[in-house]
Write a protein that holds these residues in place. Sequence first.
Motif, PDB file in Angstrom:
ATOM      1  N   LEU A 284      -1.926  -3.744  -7.101  1.00  0.00           N
ATOM      2  CA  LEU A 284      -1.019  -3.082  -6.157  1.00  0.00           C
ATOM      3  C   LEU A 284      -1.575  -3.101  -4.728  1.00  0.00           C
ATOM      4  CD1 LEU A 284       0.080  -0.029  -8.339  1.00  0.00           C
ATOM      5  CD2 LEU A 284       1.515  -1.942  -7.632  1.00  0.00           C
ATOM      6  N   GLY A 285      -2.756  -3.702  -4.559  1.00  0.00           N
ATOM      7  CA  GLY A 285      -3.315  -3.840  -3.217  1.00  0.00           C
ATOM      8  C   GLY A 285      -4.341  -2.802  -2.828  1.00  0.00           C
ATOM      9  N   PHE A 286      -4.755  -1.979  -3.794  1.00  0.00           N
ATOM     10  CA  PHE A 286      -5.765  -0.963  -3.508  1.00  0.00           C
ATOM     11  C   PHE A 286      -6.975  -1.173  -4.406  1.00  0.00           C
ATOM     12  CE2 PHE A 286      -3.578   1.634  -0.475  1.00  0.00           C
ATOM     13  CZ  PHE A 286      -2.249   1.304  -0.678  1.00  0.00           C
TER      14      PHE A 286
ATOM     15  N   PHE B 163       2.156   6.442  -8.530  1.00  0.00           N
ATOM     16  CA  PHE B 163       1.586   5.561  -7.522  1.00  0.00           C
ATOM     17  C   PHE B 163       2.629   4.900  -6.639  1.00  0.00           C
ATOM     18  CE2 PHE B 163      -2.083   3.822  -5.696  1.00  0.00           C
ATOM     19  CZ  PHE B 163      -1.720   2.596  -5.186  1.00  0.00           C
ATOM     20  N   GLN B 164       3.768   4.608  -7.198  1.00  0.00           N
ATOM     21  CA  GLN B 164       4.786   3.958  -6.384  1.00  0.00           C
ATOM     22  C   GLN B 164       5.259   4.851  -5.237  1.00  0.00           C
ATOM     23  OE1 GLN B 164       5.990   0.788  -6.522  1.00  0.00           O
ATOM     24  NE2 GLN B 164       4.551   0.318  -8.130  1.00  0.00           N
ATOM     25  N   HIS B 165       5.109   6.176  -5.392  1.00  0.00           N
ATOM     26  CA  HIS B 165       5.582   7.102  -4.364  1.00  0.00           C
ATOM     27  C   HIS B 165       4.439   7.761  -3.599  1.00  0.00           C
ATOM     28  CE1 HIS B 165       9.615   6.666  -5.885  1.00  0.00           C
ATOM     29  NE2 HIS B 165       9.179   6.921  -7.107  1.00  0.00           N
ATOM     30  N   VAL B 166       3.218   7.333  -3.840  1.00  0.00           N
ATOM     31  CA  VAL B 166       2.080   7.976  -3.174  1.00  0.00           C
ATOM     32  C   VAL B 166       2.162   7.727  -1.674  1.00  0.00           C
ATOM     33  CG1 VAL B 166       0.419   6.082  -3.277  1.00  0.00           C
ATOM     34  CG2 VAL B 166      -0.384   8.404  -3.397  1.00  0.00           C
ATOM     35  N   GLY B 167       1.801   8.739  -0.910  1.00  0.00           N
ATOM     36  CA  GLY B 167       1.863   8.625   0.546  1.00  0.00           C
ATOM     37  C   GLY B 167       2.906   9.537   1.148  1.00  0.00           C
ATOM     38  N   GLU B 168       3.674  10.188   0.321  1.00  0.00           N
ATOM     39  CA  GLU B 168       4.732  11.055   0.861  1.00  0.00           C
ATOM     40  C   GLU B 168       4.139  12.256   1.592  1.00  0.00           C
ATOM     41  OE1 GLU B 168       8.257   9.897  -2.341  1.00  0.00           O
ATOM     42  OE2 GLU B 168       7.412  11.899  -2.356  1.00  0.00           O
TER      43      GLU B 168
END
Lengths: 140, 113
Positions: free
Chosen positions: A104-106, A16-21
């Motif tokens: 985490l804001g989601f 999750f910390q790297h999601v969005g790549e």
Amino acid sequence: MAGPIVLTYDVQDGEFQHVGEASSSVKKELRMLGVSPEALRRISVALYEGEVNMVIHAHGGKITVEITPEEVRMILDDVGPGIPDVEKAMQAGWSTAPEEIRNLGFGAGMGLPNMKANTDIMEIDTRVGEGTKITMTVKL
Amino acid sequence: MTQRDVAKILNARFMDASQDFDREAVNFCGADMMSEALAFSHENTTLLTGLCNPQVIRTAEMLDVHALVFVRGKTPTPEMLEMAKEKDIVVMCTDETMYNACGKIYHAIHEGE
């Protein structure tokens, strides 16, 4: 006649910390292809929401993006738990996200409604226990 | 109003002196949930948030957010600042609460109306 440009990405579980790549990479490619800022923003938001959902709910999956001069088509395919009630899942504010994801804001239940709002066509093909395939199209 | 003006109003400090602080600040959004920012933000936005993790930078990138204001004394990590710099997102930090920060900016925009 040249076919669509096809981009594919594997979205890993638990990252999750790297999601969005994947979404970031697609945005970069589309910007280089000259897609308008307005379409680019819609595509980015829809794809990013989908990618986040894949990690939160489906333990990862595969993203395929097909690009033609007329449209961008995004296919998000996972082998997660499936969506038992799609109508409920499309309601703004309804979410099954765990506490750590909300921290985490989601997980505010805006993902699917937001994906629909930012795309011209959205289709959800889901089977409980097997997985979900979401296809979204943005006209250019 | 420029980003420099925003920092002055909020008594905020810029986190990277090499960035362009004279960029116009057109729209503003205050959100601690990135889900809300993704649903309601407009183009050319300055995003105020008390959430402090790398996904804030990613969300800002997706939304073409021009500047991030971390409220309530939150401080981004070096990794986050590096990400923001790569994406040309100005980052500033303030000790103001979300309520006060939004109120001050709203007042500055609408003063005299």
